[in-house]
Structure formats: structure tokens, C-alpha cells
Design an enzyme around this catalytic site. Structure first.
Site, PDB file in Angstrom:
ATOM      1  N   CYS A 189      31.256  21.667   1.792  1.00 29.20           N
ATOM      2  CA  CYS A 189      29.865  21.611   1.263  1.00 29.20           C
ATOM      3  C   CYS A 189      29.182  21.640  -0.349  1.00 29.20           C
ATOM      4  CB  CYS A 189      28.989  22.994   2.108  1.00 29.20           C
ATOM      5  SG  CYS A 189      29.354  23.269   3.532  1.00 29.20           S
ATOM      6  N   HIS A 243      22.414  27.600  -3.743  1.00 29.55           N
ATOM      7  CA  HIS A 243      22.920  26.894  -2.576  1.00 29.55           C
ATOM      8  C   HIS A 243      22.288  27.661  -1.277  1.00 29.55           C
ATOM      9  CE1 HIS A 243      26.274  25.321  -0.501  1.00 29.55           C
ATOM     10  NE2 HIS A 243      26.702  26.299   0.284  1.00 29.55           N
ATOM     11  N   GLU A 291      25.597  34.920  -3.676  1.00 33.98           N
ATOM     12  CA  GLU A 291      24.789  34.144  -4.695  1.00 33.98           C
ATOM     13  C   GLU A 291      23.579  35.009  -5.379  1.00 33.98           C
ATOM     14  OE1 GLU A 291      23.142  29.672  -5.229  1.00 33.98           O
ATOM     15  OE2 GLU A 291      23.202  30.650  -3.316  1.00 33.98           O
ATOM     16  N   LYS A 317      17.515  24.568   1.774  1.00 31.92           N
ATOM     17  CA  LYS A 317      18.026  24.652   2.944  1.00 31.92           C
ATOM     18  C   LYS A 317      17.320  25.250   4.077  1.00 31.92           C
ATOM     19  CE  LYS A 317      22.943  24.323   1.671  1.00 31.92           C
ATOM     20  NZ  LYS A 317      22.705  24.099   0.261  1.00 31.92           N
ATOM     21  N   HIS A 337      21.326  22.883   6.507  1.00 31.94           N
ATOM     22  CA  HIS A 337      22.478  22.914   5.591  1.00 31.94           C
ATOM     23  C   HIS A 337      23.000  21.158   5.997  1.00 31.94           C
ATOM     24  CE1 HIS A 337      25.873  23.256   3.262  1.00 31.94           C
ATOM     25  NE2 HIS A 337      26.188  24.578   3.595  1.00 31.94           N
ATOM     26  N   PHE A 346      33.578  25.657   1.707  1.00 30.02           N
ATOM     27  CA  PHE A 346      34.452  26.262   2.408  1.00 30.02           C
ATOM     28  C   PHE A 346      35.740  25.908   1.553  1.00 30.02           C
ATOM     29  CE2 PHE A 346      32.916  26.584   6.930  1.00 30.02           C
ATOM     30  CZ  PHE A 346      32.179  27.666   6.819  1.00 30.02           C
TER      31      PHE A 346
END
Length: 409
Positions: free
Chosen positions: A164, A304, A315, A333, A338, A397
Site C-alpha cells: 500500500c 495514511h 499513526e 481514504k 483504500h 504490508f
């Protein structure tokens, strides 16, 4: 603040997203602050039957030409965004020196729908039914290769896969190609389209997706107390990068400046972020160091913000620790879902537009951040703010962390 690194100009942007298939509609959708999550007929009967898909765009028609039949959907989206960005930059591939033009296009998964379709044909009809173009359509670097062909770009053509964070990694690598003199122009970003029953179910089985099947539009809710997972989306975004001096020499006023980038790896877990955000913080600090900024110089954070319990907790802690002066925070998002490998590039474009317009879009579905987050989240309506310097976070990931530092031109 001491800005010492060579500054790179963002001279053009292109975006194809669930909020819109061009810059204007994308920005309007972000500023409206409403989710584009919808139920999908293709996902009917799956544990999660909704997503943020690109609607209202005939992708084949937008790509055009005789070669469209050989491209998977993620390739087409990347090519559309790349063409937009090059046109926006006022450049013409017919006249540039293609040997000095690079393409860096991050893709996480590739043509999974092509793969699954051909696997079913193999089982049902035998080897003769498998397409001879399966491999070149499926491989993740197909997008970068097709963009390079279309743009006659003969410099480095790269396809970073950092899950991502791939789109942001692509922009960081593109900056390196410019600063080291390997290219004069780089078209960079990310693309992804995996809204298939197999992939969506796989994400659902691992517990990553929101289960708000009764209300898809409310499912993506970054930093909310009751967040329960992300909404998967598709899209692509590309930027044209040049050295600032080169852009200005050809009479181009940069849309924004990419002042620094930072990357790190958690080396902690295949899918979960390191809970304290130490790896992510190292990426933030590297970007600030390259830009010559202190943390206090940052006016805005494009988070993010996946709407998952673990990512947002990490975060939120990171932002409040590194930026105690509480810069404004947004998280696209909530609106577009996403988009995986495309997310970092889409959010980079959002950062550029925030710097240009002096407006921070709100986080969809968020009235106030969870009580444990000391964040100045923009909610409900856009906030007018003169943003001079912003950072965009991307995490993937595998523990990949990438941070891009932009400033107003």
C-alpha cells in the site's frame, strides 16, 4: 528551517479515482467529504459486498487505440492518469528526448482478474483456452511498461511493489532519478484494480475490511472510535516530476515542490504495523531531514488513515508525538477507500491540491477523532488554511513506510 536538498517540481498531475476520473472531479469529491463506497454486483454473496469503484468512465474508450485489448484494467487506469499528468505539465512526448524520461509506476498485485479468469478456463476447457497474453497482462510491471511505450519514455522504467506504499515509493524513487541526474523528467505514481471476489474475500478473511455491509457509505471512517476496517477501492494517480530549475527554465510554474522523501521498514510483522510507530517515525524524520525542515515547520499531515484499528492507533500516536503543535490532519481514504498501491500517489495529488488551493478536505464519516488521539482532524466541511508545508504518510504490508514532504511553490 534550512532547506538544503535539491528541490523537485511537481509540474503535472493526473488522477482516476472513485471520486472522479479527472483532477477537478476528484478534488470536488474529496472536499464534499462523502464516501463513494457502494455495493458491487460482482461481490454479491461475498462476506463484504461493497467497494469504492470507478463509475461513469468507459476505461477502454478513454485509453483508445488498437492496443487496449492487451491491457488489464490496472494498466489502463495507470495509462489514463499518466496521459493526464503529462498534458497537465505542458509536455509533448513527440518532442521530448525520451532517453532522459523515466517512468516509475508502483503496483501491488497486478492483473489478478486476468489470472483468475484464465485459471478457470484452464480447469474447464484445458490448456488451449489459456491466453498467450496472460503473463504480460498479469505482471505488475505491465503498467510501467505500457506507459513507457505510450509516452516513448526510454529512460529507467521501474515498478516498485511495497504494497500500500507503492505509489509513494514510486514518487520517492523518481525523485532520486532526478537528483542523481539519471533523468530530466519522470512520470511517477501508482495504479491498482483488484475488486474481485477472490481478493476482496481474502482481505475480509484476514479481518482487514469493514463489515458495515448495512451501510457501506459509513464504513470507511479514519481515526473514528468505532472504525472497524478499510473499504477497498481502485484507482491510479501519476505526477510529472522535474528538477525545479528545469521546470522554470521552460516557463513552467510548479504546482508544488517535492522537498524530501523518507523510507524505512518496520521489520516487525507481515501485516501489522509496529505498534509504537518507530519505523514510521524514522521515515518521517528522514523526509524532514532531506527537506531541511523541523517538525514544527509542517502545517498539514495527509495521513495514511486506513480506518483499521491497528493502523490508525499507530499513526495517531505517531502524529501527536512527532508533531505536538497539532497540524491539520486529513485522510482521503474516508472518501475514496483504500486503493492499495495507488493510495500513496492519489494522496500525493491531494497534498499538491491542498497546497495550491489553501483548502484541507474533511475526513469522511468522522465527527471527532477517537478520544485517545490528540489530533486536529478536519471534519464535516473543508477547512480554508494557507498550507506552506505538508507531509503525506504511506504504510504498506511488509512494514514499508514512505513519507513525502511537499511545499508550496
Amino acid at each position: 528551517m534550512t532547506e538544503t536538498a535539491e528541490t523537485v517540481a511537481v509540474s503535472g498531475v493526473g488522477v482516476v479515482s472513485p471520486a472522479g476520473a479527472d483532477e477537478t472531479s476528484f478534488w470536488d469529491g474529496l472536499c464534499a467529504g462523502r464516501s463513494f463506497a457502494r455495493r458491487s454486483a460482482e461481490l454479491a454473496g461475498m462476506p463484504v459486498d461493497f467497494a469504492c469503484a470507478i463509475d461513469g468512465l468507459d476505461v477502454d474508450e478513454a485509453v483508445g487505440g488498437r492496443s487496449v485489448w492487451r491491457m488489464a484494467r490496472f494498466v489502463k487506469l495507470g495509462l489514463i492518469a499518466a496521459r493526464q499528468a503529462v498534458a497537465d505539465a505542458g509536455l509533448d512526448p513527440a518532442t521530448w528526448d525520451g532517453r532522459r524520461v523515466g517512468v516509475v509506476l508502483g503496483v501491488g498485485v497486478g492483473g489478478v482478474s486476468v489470472l483468475t479468469d484464465n485459471a478457470l478456463k484452464l480447469e474447464a476447457q484445458g490448456p488451449g483456452a489459456v491466453s498467450p497474453l496472460l503473463v504480460p497482462m498479469m505482471i505488475p510491471n505491465a503498467a510501467g511498461g505500457e506507459v513507457a511505450i505510450a509516452l516513448k519514455a526510454q529512460g529507467p522504467s521501474l515498478a516498485p511493489a511495497t504494497a500500500c506504499a507503492s505509489g509513494a515509493t514510486a514518487i520517492a524513487v523518481a525523485r532520486d532519478l532526478l537528483v542523481t541526474g539519471q533523468c530530466d523528467i519522470v512520470v511517477a505514481g501508482g495504479a491498482e484494480s483488484v475488486l474481485t471476489p477472490l481478493v476482496v474475500t481474502a482481505f475480509a478473511r484476514m479481518g482487514a475490511l469493514s463489515r458495515r455491509t448495512g451501510d457501506p457509505g459509513a464504513a470507511s471512517r479514519p481515526f473514528a472510535q468505532d472504525r472497524d476496517g478499510f473499504v477497498i477501492g481502485e484507482g491510479a494517480a501519476m505526477v510529472v516530476l522535474e528538477r525545479e530549475a528545469d521546470a522554470r527554465a521552460r516557463g513552467r510554474v510548479p504546482r508544488a515542490l517535492l522537498a524530501g522523501t523518507g523510507s524505512s521498514t518496520d521489520a516487525y510483522h507481515p501485516t501489522a504495523p509496529e505498534p509504537q510507530g518507530r519505523g514510521a517515525q524514522a521515515a518521517v524524520e528522514a523526509a524532514l531531514r532531506e527537506a531541511g525542515w523541523s517538525a514544527a515547520d509542517v502545517d498539514h499531515v495527509n495521513a495514511h488513515g486506513t480506518s483499521t484499528p491497528l493502523n490508525d492507533a499507530m499513526e495517531g500516536m505517531l502524529i501527536s508525538r512527532v508533531f505536538p503543535h497539532r497540524p491539520s490532519v486529513t485522510a482521503p481514504k474516508g472518501v475514496v477507500g483504500h486503493t492499495l498501491a495507488a493510495a500513496g500517489a492519489i494522496e500525493a495529488v491531494a497534498c499538491v491540491l491542498t497546497l495550491e488551493h489553501g483548502v484541507v478536505p474533511p475526513i469522511a464519516n468522522l465527527d471527532a477523532p477517537a478520544v485517545e488521539f490528540d489530533l486536529d482532524c478536519v471534519t464535516k466541511t473543508p477547512r480554508r488554511q494557507q498550507v506552506e508545508r505538508a507531509v503525506s504518510h504511506s504504510f504498506g504490508f511488509g512494514g514499508h513506510n514512505v513519507v513525502l514532504a511537499f511545499r508550496r511553490a
